[in-house]
Design an enzyme around this catalytic site. Structure first.
Site, short mmCIF file in Angstrom:
data_model
loop_
_atom_site.label_atom_id
_atom_site.label_comp_id
_atom_site.label_asym_id
_atom_site.label_seq_id
_atom_site.Cartn_x
_atom_site.Cartn_y
_atom_site.Cartn_z
N ASP A 1 25.16 33.55 74.89
CA ASP A 1 25.97 34.58 74.21
C ASP A 1 25.04 35.64 73.61
OD1 ASP A 1 28.23 35.81 73.35
OD2 ASP A 1 28.90 34.23 72.01
N HIS B 1 36.31 37.02 81.21
CA HIS B 1 36.17 37.41 79.80
C HIS B 1 35.34 38.68 79.62
CE1 HIS B 1 35.80 37.13 75.50
NE2 HIS B 1 34.52 36.83 75.54
C1 HEM Z 1 35.35 31.01 71.35
C2 HEM Z 1 35.56 32.25 71.72
C3 HEM Z 1 34.63 33.06 72.56
C4 HEM Z 1 33.69 32.66 73.47
C5 HEM Z 1 33.37 31.24 73.90
C6 HEM Z 1 33.05 33.86 73.97
C7 HEM Z 1 32.03 33.86 74.91
C8 HEM Z 1 31.39 34.99 75.37
C9 HEM Z 1 30.30 35.00 76.29
C10 HEM Z 1 29.66 33.76 76.90
C11 HEM Z 1 29.97 36.29 76.54
C12 HEM Z 1 28.88 36.80 77.48
C13 HEM Z 1 27.59 37.03 76.77
C14 HEM Z 1 27.41 38.41 76.23
O1 HEM Z 1 27.70 39.39 76.90
O2 HEM Z 1 26.97 38.51 75.09
C15 HEM Z 1 30.85 37.12 75.75
C16 HEM Z 1 30.84 38.49 75.71
C17 HEM Z 1 31.72 39.26 74.98
N1 HEM Z 1 32.75 38.82 74.20
FE1 HEM Z 1 33.24 36.88 73.84
N2 HEM Z 1 33.62 34.94 73.38
C18 HEM Z 1 34.59 34.51 72.51
C19 HEM Z 1 35.39 35.30 71.71
C20 HEM Z 1 35.48 36.65 71.77
C21 HEM Z 1 36.44 37.46 71.06
C22 HEM Z 1 37.50 36.93 70.10
C23 HEM Z 1 36.18 38.76 71.39
C24 HEM Z 1 36.91 40.00 70.94
C25 HEM Z 1 38.24 40.07 70.84
C26 HEM Z 1 35.05 38.77 72.30
C27 HEM Z 1 34.47 39.89 72.81
C28 HEM Z 1 33.37 39.90 73.64
C29 HEM Z 1 32.70 41.11 74.07
C30 HEM Z 1 33.04 42.53 73.65
C31 HEM Z 1 31.67 40.70 74.92
C32 HEM Z 1 30.66 41.60 75.61
C33 HEM Z 1 31.20 42.06 76.95
C34 HEM Z 1 30.20 42.98 77.61
O3 HEM Z 1 29.80 43.95 76.99
O4 HEM Z 1 29.85 42.71 78.76
N3 HEM Z 1 34.66 37.48 72.51
N4 HEM Z 1 31.71 36.30 75.05
#
Ligand code: HEM
Length: 501
Positions: free
Chosen positions: A206, A340
């Site tokens: 992450d 996601h």
């Molecule tokens: C338990 C809940 C969640 C998990 C397991 C999770 C997991 C991840 C993972 C593995 C990544 C890819 C790594 C990265 O780009 O940094 C990511 C990216 C991201 N997540 Fe989550 N996330 C969660 C909750 C959320 C929530 C609630 C939001 C917003 C509503 C969110 C927004 C984002 C955004 C904006 C990115 C970056 C996308 C990009 O720029 O490519 N995440 N998340």
């Protein structure tokens, strides 16, 4: 006219992010607003501004380099991790907290979603209803159903350092052992151990994709979006809201407790990879492929857009390459529309201008123990674990609240695609979970076939929206200066009337 941004004025977690192995979230109610405002003067020196946080991070990097030790572990050498004490403190207030403080009449940010608080937003966010069939009451932990006025964030290298600092914070907010605040809950997050460090509990790296801030981040990595300061800081260029002058250089912090059902998620991946006939190259693991397509990145962080068939750990850790991609607008062969990271940052699907207003800075931390062998065998979560999600944005109708409601929970987003995309399989929420959520494109060889996401593996247990003010606002607007008796105009020493002869 607004002066140029000074990093000494902004709280450190917002623009820089604390170095952390552990983070305490101390949620409180303000019992005595006058006393609190007077004591805030003692607390302000403990708050870490962004310039200090940058300096500390650089110092730690340097020390780590100096103390780098390669240790022979029998089958090769590894770098021995070294720890240095570091701790950062920030503070933020909810809308009810600002009202309680009454540093001006009716202190509002004029952000409707913030001013109403997260409890009001819970239904639209898709959180579960604890009262099915009756008035909506979010199925949250009791702590979050109470009024929370503020949160102190304390992040650092260990429980020891952070707990000691929490004691200092509490001491600064009490006089003669009487505190001006009441604890609602203290939550502790910690980075996962060993090789899972930096990975959230489903196993995926992450914190890879964060936007760079114009005029703040000097180094822009390939593929990294550069956003206006006002997307994160109130009152700066790019802030589309209408906030009062005291909100300048503050940011809105969205906190969510997001438990993750890890054994159940893993069972789903294994069974669905078998039943959906995903084309599995020789030697590959179907569950790994399906998981990567649901997230949009492999566990190593490698984006499926660049590595569609197998994980590529070198790519995952290479910051020069791991964000250097755009999705191919009408295709989900390499990455589903619903994955996601594609839902959260549909680069290539929408114009950069539209996306850039909606980017957030993510500063979350995992919580809870590792999955036990019993949980693995039974495929059932027995110990709560997940993510304390923290994001900063200047505006909730563009930031967290928008991303959750309009993109993650919206099966039609991204729009104008050859197929409906379905829910974000990781965080998408459906108010009525029957029938279960679906997504399209999980199978790269049959991109129009839907897949039932049998359960929701992330269910919010609460949270709140907070405002993280600038240091000058904390010091000069919210804190009350200590009471001083002005010297008499005639220059004589003041003598109270009862002592005058
Ligand atoms: C338990 C809940 C969640 C998990 C397991 C999770 C997991 C991840 C993972 C593995 C990544 C890819 C790594 C990265 O780009 O940094 C990511 C990216 C991201 N997540 Fe989550 N996330 C969660 C909750 C959320 C929530 C609630 C939001 C917003 C509503 C969110 C927004 C984002 C955004 C904006 C990115 C970056 C996308 C990009 O720029 O490519 N995440 N998340």
């Amino acid at each position: 006219m607004t002066t140029e941004l000074s990093l000494a004025n902004v709280q450190g977690d917002i623009l820089v992010g604390f170095s952390k192995k552990v983070e305490l979230f101390y949620f409180f109610q303000i019992d005595n607003a006058d006393a609190f405002r007077a004591q805030l003067t003692n607390l302000v020196p403990l708050i870490s501004p962004a310039d200090k946080t940058i300096g500390e991070k650089a110092e730690i990097r340097k020390k780590k380099e100096e103390h780098r030790q390669n240790v022979d572990v029998g089958y090769g050498t590894v770098i021995k991790p070294v720890h240095f004490p570091v701790v950062g403190v920030n503070i933020a207030f909810s809308a009810t907290g600002l009202q309680k403080l009454q540093f001006i009449d009716n202190p509002k940010l004029n952000d409707v979603i913030f001013d109403n608080g997260m409890k009001q937003d819970a239904k639209e966010l898709g959180d579960n209803n604890a009262n099915p069939g009756a008035d909506f009451k979010p199925d949250w932990d009791p702590a979050f159903l109470q009024d929370i006025h503020g949160v102190v964030l304390i992040a650092g290298d260990s429980f020891d350092t952070t707990s000691k600092k929490l004691a200092d914070v509490k001491a600064s907010l009490s006089t003669n052992s009487v505190s001006s605040i009441i604890e609602v809950a203290t939550l502790a997050g910690d980075v996962r151990p060993g090789e899972n460090s930096g990975h959230e509990h489903f196993g995926y790296l992450d914190g890879i994709s964060q936007p760079a801030i114009d005029g703040v981040d000097e180094k822009i990595l390939p593929g990294q979006a550069k956003i206006n300061q006002g997307v994160v800081l109130l009152g700066r260029k790019g802030d589309t809201g209408n906030s009062p002058p005291w909100a300048l250089d503050g940011s809105i912090l969205a906190f969510r407790k997001l438990p993750q059902k890890v054994p159940e998620f893993e069972k789903f991946l294994l069974e669905s990879a078998k039943s959906s006939n995903i084309d599995i190259p020789d030697g590959a693991n179907g569950a790994d492929i399906l998981g990567a397509r649901l997230v949009g990145r492999w566990k190593s962080g490698a984006p499926v857009r660049l590595a569609p068939l197998a994980d590529d750990p070198e790519l995952g850790k290479d910051e020069q390459r791991n964000n250097k991609f755009k999705f191919s607008s009408n295709s989900q062969r390499s990455c589903p529309f619903a994955a996601h990271v594609r839902k959260m940052n549909p680069r290539g699907d929408l114009d950069a201008e539209i996306i850039n207003e909606r980017l957030i800075l993510r500063r979350g931390i995992p919580f809870g123990p590792e999955v036990t062998s019993e949980e693995k065998i039974t495929n059932k979560t027995q110990n709560e674990r997940g993510l304390y999600f923290v994001s900063y944005q200047s505006n909730l109708a563009n930031g967290f609240s928008f991303l959750q409601k309009s993109w993650a929970n919206n099966e039609k987003f991204p729009v104008e695609k050859p197929f409906l995309s379905g829910f974000d399989p990781i965080i998408g929420q459906k108010v009525d979970q029957s029938p279960p959520r679906e997504m399209i494109g999980a199978n790269g060889d049959n991109v129009s076939s839907p897949m039932k996401l049998e359960a929701q593996w992330v269910n919010s247990k609460g949270g709140e929206y907070f405002f993280s003010p600038s240091i000058p606002t904390l010091k000069n607007v919210i804190a009350k200066p200590p009471v001083t008796i002005p010297p008499p105009a005639n220059g004589y020493t003041y003598c109270p009337p009862e002592h005058q002869g």
